[in-house]
Write a protein that holds these residues in place. Structure first.
Motif, PDB file in Angstrom:
ATOM      1  N   VAL A 149     -53.892  21.275  13.376  1.00 20.00           N
ATOM      2  CA  VAL A 149     -54.548  21.108  12.075  1.00 20.00           C
ATOM      3  C   VAL A 149     -53.754  20.133  11.210  1.00 20.00           C
ATOM      4  O   VAL A 149     -54.327  19.273  10.527  1.00 20.00           O
ATOM      5  CB  VAL A 149     -54.696  22.458  11.350  1.00 20.00           C
ATOM      6  CG1 VAL A 149     -55.480  22.268  10.044  1.00 20.00           C
ATOM      7  CG2 VAL A 149     -55.394  23.478  12.242  1.00 20.00           C
ATOM      8  N   GLN A 150     -52.454  20.242  11.236  1.00 18.45           N
ATOM      9  CA  GLN A 150     -51.610  19.322  10.471  1.00 18.45           C
ATOM     10  C   GLN A 150     -51.831  17.869  10.882  1.00 18.45           C
ATOM     11  O   GLN A 150     -51.690  16.959  10.063  1.00 18.45           O
ATOM     12  CB  GLN A 150     -50.132  19.684  10.655  1.00 18.45           C
ATOM     13  CG  GLN A 150     -49.726  21.011  10.027  1.00 18.45           C
ATOM     14  CD  GLN A 150     -48.298  21.394  10.374  1.00 18.45           C
ATOM     15  OE1 GLN A 150     -47.905  21.355  11.541  1.00 18.45           O
ATOM     16  NE2 GLN A 150     -47.515  21.769   9.370  1.00 18.45           N
ATOM     17  N   GLN A 151     -52.170  17.645  12.149  1.00 19.45           N
ATOM     18  CA  GLN A 151     -52.336  16.293  12.672  1.00 19.45           C
ATOM     19  C   GLN A 151     -53.754  15.762  12.550  1.00 19.45           C
ATOM     20  O   GLN A 151     -54.060  14.678  13.056  1.00 19.45           O
ATOM     21  CB  GLN A 151     -51.901  16.258  14.140  1.00 19.45           C
ATOM     22  CG  GLN A 151     -50.409  16.484  14.336  1.00 19.45           C
ATOM     23  CD  GLN A 151     -49.990  16.457  15.792  1.00 19.45           C
ATOM     24  OE1 GLN A 151     -50.797  16.689  16.687  1.00 19.45           O
ATOM     25  NE2 GLN A 151     -48.716  16.186  16.040  1.00 19.45           N
ATOM     26  N   GLN A 152     -54.617  16.494  11.869  1.00 18.19           N
ATOM     27  CA  GLN A 152     -55.973  16.014  11.668  1.00 18.19           C
ATOM     28  C   GLN A 152     -55.988  14.707  10.881  1.00 18.19           C
ATOM     29  O   GLN A 152     -55.148  14.476  10.006  1.00 18.19           O
ATOM     30  CB  GLN A 152     -56.799  17.054  10.911  1.00 18.19           C
ATOM     31  CG  GLN A 152     -57.114  18.306  11.710  1.00 18.19           C
ATOM     32  CD  GLN A 152     -58.070  18.039  12.861  1.00 18.19           C
ATOM     33  OE1 GLN A 152     -59.183  17.548  12.669  1.00 18.19           O
ATOM     34  NE2 GLN A 152     -57.620  18.368  14.065  1.00 18.19           N
ATOM     35  N   THR A 153     -56.937  13.851  11.186  1.00 17.50           N
ATOM     36  CA  THR A 153     -57.077  12.587  10.447  1.00 17.50           C
ATOM     37  C   THR A 153     -57.607  12.822   9.041  1.00 17.50           C
ATOM     38  O   THR A 153     -57.559  11.922   8.207  1.00 17.50           O
ATOM     39  CB  THR A 153     -58.016  11.634  11.200  1.00 17.50           C
ATOM     40  OG1 THR A 153     -59.279  12.301  11.458  1.00 17.50           O
ATOM     41  CG2 THR A 153     -57.402  11.190  12.522  1.00 17.50           C
ATOM     42  N   PHE A 154     -58.095  14.014   8.766  1.00 16.51           N
ATOM     43  CA  PHE A 154     -58.480  14.434   7.416  1.00 16.51           C
ATOM     44  C   PHE A 154     -57.392  15.372   6.914  1.00 16.51           C
ATOM     45  O   PHE A 154     -57.149  16.417   7.510  1.00 16.51           O
ATOM     46  CB  PHE A 154     -59.834  15.148   7.452  1.00 16.51           C
ATOM     47  CG  PHE A 154     -60.389  15.499   6.100  1.00 16.51           C
ATOM     48  CD1 PHE A 154     -61.241  14.633   5.452  1.00 16.51           C
ATOM     49  CD2 PHE A 154     -60.047  16.694   5.476  1.00 16.51           C
ATOM     50  CE1 PHE A 154     -61.762  14.954   4.194  1.00 16.51           C
ATOM     51  CE2 PHE A 154     -60.553  17.019   4.236  1.00 16.51           C
ATOM     52  CZ  PHE A 154     -61.407  16.142   3.595  1.00 16.51           C
ATOM     53  N   SER A 155     -56.745  14.997   5.818  1.00 13.56           N
ATOM     54  CA  SER A 155     -55.538  15.738   5.409  1.00 13.56           C
ATOM     55  C   SER A 155     -55.718  16.632   4.180  1.00 13.56           C
ATOM     56  O   SER A 155     -54.847  17.456   3.898  1.00 13.56           O
ATOM     57  CB  SER A 155     -54.398  14.749   5.133  1.00 13.56           C
ATOM     58  OG  SER A 155     -54.756  13.858   4.089  1.00 13.56           O
ATOM     59  N   ASN A 156     -56.842  16.503   3.460  1.00 13.86           N
ATOM     60  CA  ASN A 156     -57.029  17.292   2.238  1.00 13.86           C
ATOM     61  C   ASN A 156     -57.536  18.691   2.618  1.00 13.86           C
ATOM     62  O   ASN A 156     -58.707  19.018   2.474  1.00 13.86           O
ATOM     63  CB  ASN A 156     -58.005  16.597   1.300  1.00 13.86           C
ATOM     64  CG  ASN A 156     -58.057  17.266  -0.070  1.00 13.86           C
ATOM     65  OD1 ASN A 156     -57.347  18.233  -0.332  1.00 13.86           O
ATOM     66  ND2 ASN A 156     -58.898  16.750  -0.946  1.00 13.86           N
ATOM     67  N   LEU A 157     -56.602  19.493   3.099  1.00 12.90           N
ATOM     68  CA  LEU A 157     -56.978  20.813   3.599  1.00 12.90           C
ATOM     69  C   LEU A 157     -55.859  21.822   3.360  1.00 12.90           C
ATOM     70  O   LEU A 157     -54.730  21.457   3.032  1.00 12.90           O
ATOM     71  CB  LEU A 157     -57.315  20.738   5.092  1.00 12.90           C
ATOM     72  CG  LEU A 157     -56.315  20.053   6.033  1.00 12.90           C
ATOM     73  CD1 LEU A 157     -55.169  20.968   6.436  1.00 12.90           C
ATOM     74  CD2 LEU A 157     -57.028  19.548   7.287  1.00 12.90           C
TER      75      LEU A 157
END
Length: 297
Positions: A31-39
């Motif tokens: 999850v930390q490495q997702q290309t979407f970071s606003n989470l």
């Protein structure tokens, strides 16, 4: 301890974990490495007795997006804790022994932002064995929540809604099928089975290997549905129910007896006949072995 808070993340990822010290870091990292970071990443520890708590606290110190929450034992309890504690606009579940592929959340959010009439976006998934090799499998082509669960728990990103029905406490098998049925059956869903968004790691410890209880829980899920199943299927699954752990749980028995009283009585009488009882057990064990030989539930 409930650590780290965040203001208005777009996506909340809920990870229930029980004694997941061997895999939880891999799940969180995906999850930390997702290309979407606003989470935000809500890790809900439901009474682990291994090093899970220590590992998550260390991750929280290095990444303010990670929050550690506590719940009573049970995956449904943990997910419900996450659902009532999140801050995001969208929600994605992830099991502690699985992983999301890097662009899953970005693709999901982009679609739902552009197509506001849709409530959920679903991607395909892969099964991976203990040697880290992909297990060939054919995705379900029939997307009908009345008949089965076509979705992996982590493949669905959906909108936060104040009217969401929470998971049924005490149900540890097929609880995701019931959750999707109760919350998605009337909603517009985009399904992209050809895009792989998640990897499910199949081991001897996960729920899919617990086939007696998995099959036995199906009639509990059916008892919450309005769809009309055939009498043959009801009887078959009622026999499975009597061989599962759920026959010892009052609430589950009550669900089933209330919805299918005559089938319940018939199976109760049938199982009191020793010869028939032994035959049913042999048939069920044969079915379990056949499913095991063929791979996945």
């Amino acid at each position: 301890m409930e650590s780290n808070t965040m203001c208005k993340p777009v996506v909340s990822v809920i990870i229930p974990v029980y004694n997941g010290a061997k895999t939880i870091e891999r799940a969180v990292k995906s999850v930390q490495q997702q290309t979407f970071s606003n989470l935000e990443i809500l890790v809900i520890d439901n009474e682990s007795t291994d090093e899970t708590d220590t590992l998550i606290k260390a991750i929280c110190k290095s990444d303010c997006r990670v929050r550690l929450l506590k719940s009573k034992k049970g995956r449904s309890n943990a997910r419900n804790k996450g659902l009532t504690s999140l801050n995001g606009k969208y929600i994605n579940f992830l099991d502690a022994d699985d992983r999301l592929l890097d662009q899953h959340i970005e693709r999901s959010v982009n679609f739902l932002e552009k197509n506001t009439k849709y409530f959920a976006y679903v991607e395909g998934f892969q099964y991976v064995n203990e040697e880290n090799k992909v297990i060939p499998s054919t995705p379900s082509l029939e997307i009908d929540l009345n008949k089965s669960n076509p979705f992996a728990i982590s493949s669905v990103l959906f909108k936060k809604d104040k009217n969401l029905t929470l998971f049924t406490n005490g149900l540890d098998h097929n609880e995701d099928w019931l959750f999707w049925y109760q919350n998605l059956i009337s909603e517009k869903i985009k399904v992209e089975n050809n895009i792989i968004g998640e990897q499910i790691f199949v081991t001897g410890n996960n729920t899919m290997s617990d086939l007696h209880n998995m099959l036995g829980s199906e009639i509990i899920v059916m008892s919450k549905m309005t769809y009309e199943f055939s009498l043959r299927k009801k009887i078959k699954l009622m026999f499975m129910f009597f061989q599962s752990k759920y026959i010892y749980q009052y609430e589950c028995v009550n669900f089933v007896k209330t919805k299918f009283p005559y089938v319940y009585i018939f199976v109760t009488i049938a199982l009191n006949i020793p010869l028939l009882n032994n035959l049913v057990k042999c048939l069920i064990n044969y079915k379990i072995k056949t499913i095991g030989r063929n791979g996945l539930y």
